[in-house]
Design an enzyme around this catalytic site. Structure first.
Site, short mmCIF file in Angstrom:
data_model
loop_
_atom_site.label_atom_id
_atom_site.label_comp_id
_atom_site.label_asym_id
_atom_site.label_seq_id
_atom_site.Cartn_x
_atom_site.Cartn_y
_atom_site.Cartn_z
N GLU A 18 -0.75 8.84 -4.45
CA GLU A 18 -0.66 8.56 -5.89
C GLU A 18 -0.07 9.74 -6.67
OE1 GLU A 18 -4.13 6.07 -7.44
OE2 GLU A 18 -4.99 6.96 -5.64
N SER A 197 -4.54 2.85 -6.67
CA SER A 197 -3.26 2.28 -7.12
C SER A 197 -2.76 1.18 -6.19
CB SER A 197 -2.19 3.38 -7.26
OG SER A 197 -2.54 4.27 -8.28
N ILE A 230 -12.48 -13.02 -3.67
CA ILE A 230 -13.40 -13.61 -4.64
C ILE A 230 -12.60 -14.48 -5.61
CG2 ILE A 230 -15.09 -13.16 -6.47
CD1 ILE A 230 -16.02 -12.21 -3.73
N ASN A 326 -16.39 -5.13 -8.53
CA ASN A 326 -15.36 -4.82 -7.54
C ASN A 326 -15.35 -3.33 -7.23
OD1 ASN A 326 -13.14 -5.02 -5.83
ND2 ASN A 326 -11.67 -4.88 -7.50
N SER A 338 -1.73 2.17 -19.90
CA SER A 338 -2.75 1.84 -18.91
C SER A 338 -3.90 1.09 -19.56
CB SER A 338 -3.27 3.10 -18.23
OG SER A 338 -2.26 3.76 -17.51
#
Length: 370
Positions: A18, A197, A230, A326, A338
């Site tokens: 990343e 990411s 899910i 999660n 973001s």
């Protein structure tokens, strides 16, 4: 310090996959940070771990025309130098060492291993310099999707079915490791346990593709987690530490919807390269009761990890109205676009104010046991 600006060391790049995402994050922070309040010192970390002093112009680290930025060389090597009552940044030139300045706080804009996982946090604790974000233990657990789930299960959260494949298990008997995944319902998501990411993640629809997906994940991390897919909406919530003994604060939730244009999930390309791949909406369209519930659960997740500073907590919201956690991200994507800054902007704290608040939180905390 009263006669000068607060010196903030922005630390970015790093040894993880990343690296470029971290550079883009740093560009956003350098654009927005209040230069009248803070003396900004940008330091980049190359992929092989070298530290270098960089120019204060953020343009070179922006995401430009799909090209991911890179700190390629150590042109001006530096290191932190802890002393009894201060920590300084020192520069190397030939055989000489010179002090650049005393550092008041570090903003580690690092994503992934060797930055977000407790590694840098441990170094900063040893150096005795305050820093933005979670401490060693919370950073390490927040980076490891296995131990993160163990903590959440212990705290009473709903966690989706999963299996963990360690490096030794895979090398010893890969067939047995794959067989343990038979209890999971397809589709499966195979992930490096300690990466972010969406790097190295594969969606697997049939058992015959599972082995190859594990090998892809192992390129990033020898420890792999296999999660059952899910059915539900992907809803996120930002958490911001409270001042002093005040409780943590939760933002309005946001939602991610991946467009049907070649991306089967929110992968790296969808996040950072293809601007049409996903729709980010905030606040998410939820009932008042569901909104209140996710905000409460996000703070609970933050506290269960003993996190500090900032975190983004991601949930699935099922058609039955159940929240399944999660993951938590203790150093979420932090560019102006973001989700974490967007959620706080909709909640009433804009990007510059959010940076100010995170630095203030870091400087008021003690370094060491707390």
């Amino acid at each position: 310090m009263a006669d000068r600006k607060l010196r903030v060391l922005l630390l970015f790049g790093g040894r993880s996959s990343e690296h470029s995402v971290s550079c883009v994050t740093a560009s956003g922070v350098m654009h927005a940070i209040d230069r009248e309040r803070f003396d900004v010192i940008p330091v980049g970390i190359t992929r092989n771990g070298g530290w270098t002093l960089l120019d204060k112009d953020p343009e070179g680290w922006a995401l430009d025309s799909g090209q991911l930025p890179e700190i390629a060389s150590v042109d001006h090597p530096v290191q932190l130098s802890p002393e009894p009552n201060k920590t300084s940044l020192q520069a190397f030139g030939g055989s000489k060492i010179s002090e650049i300045s005393e550092i008041d706080v570090v903003f580690p804009l690092l994503h992934g291993p060797f930055g977000e996982d407790g590694s840098i946090q441990g170094m900063l604790e040893t150096a005795g310099v305050p820093y933005v974000g979670s401490g060693i233990a919370a950073s390490a657990m927040g980076m490891d999707k296995h131990f993160m789930k163990v903590v959440f299960e212990g705290a009473g959260f709903n966690v989706g079915p999963y299996e963990v494949i360690s490096n030794k298990q895979w090398l010893r008997d890969s067939d047995a490791a794959l067989a343990r995944c038979d209890r999971l319902e397809y589709p499966l998501f195979v992930k490096p346990a300690r990466a972010g990411s969406s790097v190295g993640i594969t969606k697997v629809d049939v058992p015959s593709d599972l082995r190859a997906a594990v090998e892809v994940a192992r390129v990033e991390d020898p420890k792999v987690i296999v999660e059952q897919g899910i059915v539900g909406r992907e809803i996120e919530c930002g958490v911001l530490e409270g001042r002093g003994s005040s409780p943590a604060r939760a933002s309005l939730p946001g939602e991610i919807a991946v467009a049907d244009n070649g991306h089967t999930f929110y992968d790296f390309e969808a996040k950072y390269v293809d601007g049409t791949a996903a729709q980010l909406s905030c606040p998410a369209v939820l009932s008042e009761e569901a909104t209140a519930e996710i905000r409460e659960l996000a703070v609970k997740a933050f506290d269960s990890l003993d996190a500090e500073g900032l975190s983004r907590v991601d949930f699935f919201y099922t058609p039955e109205g159940q929240w399944i956690i999660n993951e938590i991200n203790t150093m979420p994507g932090f560019t102006p676009s973001s989700m974490y800054p967007q959620m706080w902007d909709k909640t009433g704290i804009d990007y510059r104010e959010l940076i100010n608040e995170l630095i203030a939180l870091a400087t008021e905390r003690n370094v060491g046991l707390r």
